[in-house]
Design a protein around this motif. Structure first.
Motif, PDB file in Angstrom:
ATOM      1  N   GLY A  81       0.799  -1.226   0.000  1.00  0.00           N
ATOM      2  CA  GLY A  81       0.000   0.000   0.000  1.00  0.00           C
ATOM      3  C   GLY A  81       0.830   1.274   0.000  1.00  0.00           C
ATOM      4  N   LYS A  82       2.119   1.158  -0.300  1.00  0.00           N
ATOM      5  CA  LYS A  82       2.989   2.332  -0.365  1.00  0.00           C
ATOM      6  C   LYS A  82       2.945   2.978  -1.749  1.00  0.00           C
ATOM      7  CE  LYS A  82       6.190   0.627   3.117  1.00  0.00           C
ATOM      8  NZ  LYS A  82       7.566   0.201   3.389  1.00  0.00           N
ATOM      9  N   ALA A  83       2.332   2.278  -2.697  1.00  0.00           N
ATOM     10  CA  ALA A  83       2.193   2.765  -4.066  1.00  0.00           C
ATOM     11  C   ALA A  83       0.839   2.312  -4.605  1.00  0.00           C
ATOM     12  CB  ALA A  83       3.319   2.225  -4.934  1.00  0.00           C
ATOM     13  N   VAL A  84       0.265   3.125  -5.491  1.00  0.00           N
ATOM     14  CA  VAL A  84      -1.030   2.822  -6.111  1.00  0.00           C
ATOM     15  C   VAL A  84      -0.924   3.191  -7.588  1.00  0.00           C
ATOM     16  CG1 VAL A  84      -3.484   3.424  -6.157  1.00  0.00           C
ATOM     17  CG2 VAL A  84      -2.287   3.311  -3.968  1.00  0.00           C
ATOM     18  N   LEU A  85      -1.472   2.336  -8.454  1.00  0.00           N
ATOM     19  CA  LEU A  85      -1.475   2.636  -9.884  1.00  0.00           C
ATOM     20  C   LEU A  85      -2.462   3.756 -10.174  1.00  0.00           C
ATOM     21  CD1 LEU A  85      -1.419  -0.969 -11.380  1.00  0.00           C
ATOM     22  CD2 LEU A  85       0.497   0.603 -11.098  1.00  0.00           C
ATOM     23  N   VAL A  86      -2.060   4.681 -11.030  1.00  0.00           N
ATOM     24  CA  VAL A  86      -2.898   5.793 -11.478  1.00  0.00           C
ATOM     25  C   VAL A  86      -3.093   5.626 -12.978  1.00  0.00           C
ATOM     26  CG1 VAL A  86      -3.072   8.296 -11.692  1.00  0.00           C
ATOM     27  CG2 VAL A  86      -1.945   7.307  -9.690  1.00  0.00           C
ATOM     28  N   ASP A  87      -4.353   5.543 -13.400  1.00  0.00           N
ATOM     29  CA  ASP A  87      -4.648   5.383 -14.821  1.00  0.00           C
ATOM     30  C   ASP A  87      -4.870   6.727 -15.481  1.00  0.00           C
ATOM     31  OD1 ASP A  87      -4.596   2.551 -14.724  1.00  0.00           O
ATOM     32  OD2 ASP A  87      -6.659   2.513 -13.989  1.00  0.00           O
ATOM     33  N   GLU A  88      -4.470   6.826 -16.737  1.00  0.00           N
ATOM     34  CA  GLU A  88      -4.695   8.035 -17.523  1.00  0.00           C
ATOM     35  C   GLU A  88      -6.188   8.385 -17.509  1.00  0.00           C
ATOM     36  OE1 GLU A  88      -4.231   9.594 -22.129  1.00  0.00           O
ATOM     37  OE2 GLU A  88      -3.251   7.741 -21.518  1.00  0.00           O
ATOM     38  N   GLY A  89      -6.484   9.652 -17.276  1.00  0.00           N
ATOM     39  CA  GLY A  89      -7.865  10.123 -17.242  1.00  0.00           C
ATOM     40  C   GLY A  89      -8.530  10.008 -15.883  1.00  0.00           C
ATOM     41  N   MET A  90      -7.857   9.411 -14.912  1.00  0.00           N
ATOM     42  CA  MET A  90      -8.423   9.244 -13.574  1.00  0.00           C
ATOM     43  C   MET A  90      -8.619  10.611 -12.922  1.00  0.00           C
ATOM     44  SD  MET A  90      -6.832   6.930 -10.471  1.00  0.00           S
ATOM     45  CE  MET A  90      -7.292   5.354 -11.165  1.00  0.00           C
ATOM     46  N   PRO A  91      -9.803  10.863 -12.332  1.00  0.00           N
ATOM     47  CA  PRO A  91     -10.012  12.150 -11.657  1.00  0.00           C
ATOM     48  C   PRO A  91      -9.188  12.241 -10.373  1.00  0.00           C
ATOM     49  CG  PRO A  91     -11.969  10.757 -11.473  1.00  0.00           C
ATOM     50  CD  PRO A  91     -10.991  10.020 -12.326  1.00  0.00           C
ATOM     51  N   ILE A  92      -8.579  13.406 -10.165  1.00  0.00           N
ATOM     52  CA  ILE A  92      -7.748  13.635  -8.986  1.00  0.00           C
ATOM     53  C   ILE A  92      -8.012  15.041  -8.441  1.00  0.00           C
ATOM     54  CG2 ILE A  92      -5.912  12.034  -9.648  1.00  0.00           C
ATOM     55  CD1 ILE A  92      -4.337  14.338 -10.796  1.00  0.00           C
ATOM     56  N   THR A  93      -7.663  15.251  -7.191  1.00  0.00           N
ATOM     57  CA  THR A  93      -7.741  16.567  -6.565  1.00  0.00           C
ATOM     58  C   THR A  93      -6.330  16.997  -6.196  1.00  0.00           C
ATOM     59  OG1 THR A  93      -9.930  16.087  -5.656  1.00  0.00           O
ATOM     60  CG2 THR A  93      -8.706  17.889  -4.637  1.00  0.00           C
ATOM     61  N   LEU A  94      -5.962  18.218  -6.572  1.00  0.00           N
ATOM     62  CA  LEU A  94      -4.648  18.759  -6.226  1.00  0.00           C
ATOM     63  C   LEU A  94      -4.639  19.160  -4.754  1.00  0.00           C
ATOM     64  CD1 LEU A  94      -3.957  21.136  -9.239  1.00  0.00           C
ATOM     65  CD2 LEU A  94      -3.075  18.850  -8.873  1.00  0.00           C
ATOM     66  N   ILE A  95      -3.654  18.713  -4.042  1.00  0.00           N
ATOM     67  CA  ILE A  95      -3.531  19.088  -2.630  1.00  0.00           C
ATOM     68  C   ILE A  95      -2.391  20.074  -2.447  1.00  0.00           C
ATOM     69  CG2 ILE A  95      -3.041  18.244  -0.305  1.00  0.00           C
ATOM     70  CD1 ILE A  95      -4.470  15.648  -1.097  1.00  0.00           C
ATOM     71  N   GLN A  96      -1.231  19.750  -3.026  1.00  0.00           N
ATOM     72  CA  GLN A  96      -0.060  20.624  -2.888  1.00  0.00           C
ATOM     73  C   GLN A  96       0.750  20.591  -4.170  1.00  0.00           C
ATOM     74  OE1 GLN A  96       2.344  19.709   0.531  1.00  0.00           O
ATOM     75  NE2 GLN A  96       4.046  20.950  -0.172  1.00  0.00           N
ATOM     76  N   LEU A  97       0.865  21.734  -4.812  1.00  0.00           N
ATOM     77  CA  LEU A  97       1.634  21.835  -6.055  1.00  0.00           C
ATOM     78  C   LEU A  97       3.117  21.913  -5.762  1.00  0.00           C
ATOM     79  CD1 LEU A  97      -0.607  24.472  -7.821  1.00  0.00           C
ATOM     80  CD2 LEU A  97      -0.433  22.056  -8.393  1.00  0.00           C
ATOM     81  N   GLY A  98       3.910  21.269  -6.615  1.00  0.00           N
ATOM     82  CA  GLY A  98       5.355  21.327  -6.472  1.00  0.00           C
ATOM     83  C   GLY A  98       6.009  21.431  -7.831  1.00  0.00           C
TER      84      GLY A  98
END
Length: 123
Positions: A81-98
Motif C-alpha cells: 500500500g505504499k504505491a497505487v497505480l494511477v490510470d490516464e484520465g483518472m479524476p484527482i484533486t490537487l492538494i499541494q503543487l510542487g
C-alpha cells in the motif's frame, strides 16, 4: 505484471522529460499556460504510480526502482500500500503543487500521495 511494466515505462519517460526541461514545441506560442490551483479537481494526464504518504519519500523510491527496472521492489510497494497505480484520465484533486512532484488525492479511492507534476492535467 504487464500493466506495471507499461506504467513504469511511462513513468521513466515522464521523469526523463522533466529532468531535461523538455517543453512541447507544438504548443501555440500565443497560448497562455494553464495555472493549476490547489484544491482543484483535475485528471491524470498519463499512467503513473502514486507514492502514498504525507511526503514524497515513496515517490522517490518508485523513481529509483523504476529507473533500475526493479519490478520486485515495485510489486512489494504496491502490495504494502505504499504505491497505487494511477490510470490516464483518472479524476484527482490537487492538494499541494510542487516543481517536480505534486501531492494529489485520487477521487475514486481517497488515496493520497505524490506523483510527478507532469501527470496532472486540466482535461
Amino acid at each position: 505484471m504487464w500493466k506495471i511494466l507499461k506504467v513504469l515505462g511511462g513513468l521513466v519517460i515522464v521523469l526523463s522529460l522533466a529532468a531535461c526541461g523538455v517543453e512541447d514545441s507544438a504548443a501555440d506560442p500565443e497560448a497562455k499556460p494553464y495555472v493549476f490551483i490547489e484544491g482543484e479537481n483535475v485528471y491524470a494526464a498519463t499512467n503513473s504510480i502514486l507514492g502514498v504518504g504525507k511526503d514524497d519519500s515513496n515517490l522517490k523510491l518508485i523513481t529509483k526502482y523504476a529507473g533500475a527496472n526493479n519490478q520486485a521492489e515495485l510489486q512489494t510497494m504496491l502490495a504494502e500500500g505504499k504505491a497505487v497505480l494511477v490510470d490516464e484520465g483518472m479524476p484527482i484533486t490537487l492538494i499541494q503543487l510542487g516543481g517536480t512532484s505534486t501531492k494529489i488525492k485520487l477521487t475514486e479511492t481517497g488515496d493520497v500521495g505524490w506523483v510527478p507534476s507532469e501527470v496532472v492535467s486540466k482535461n
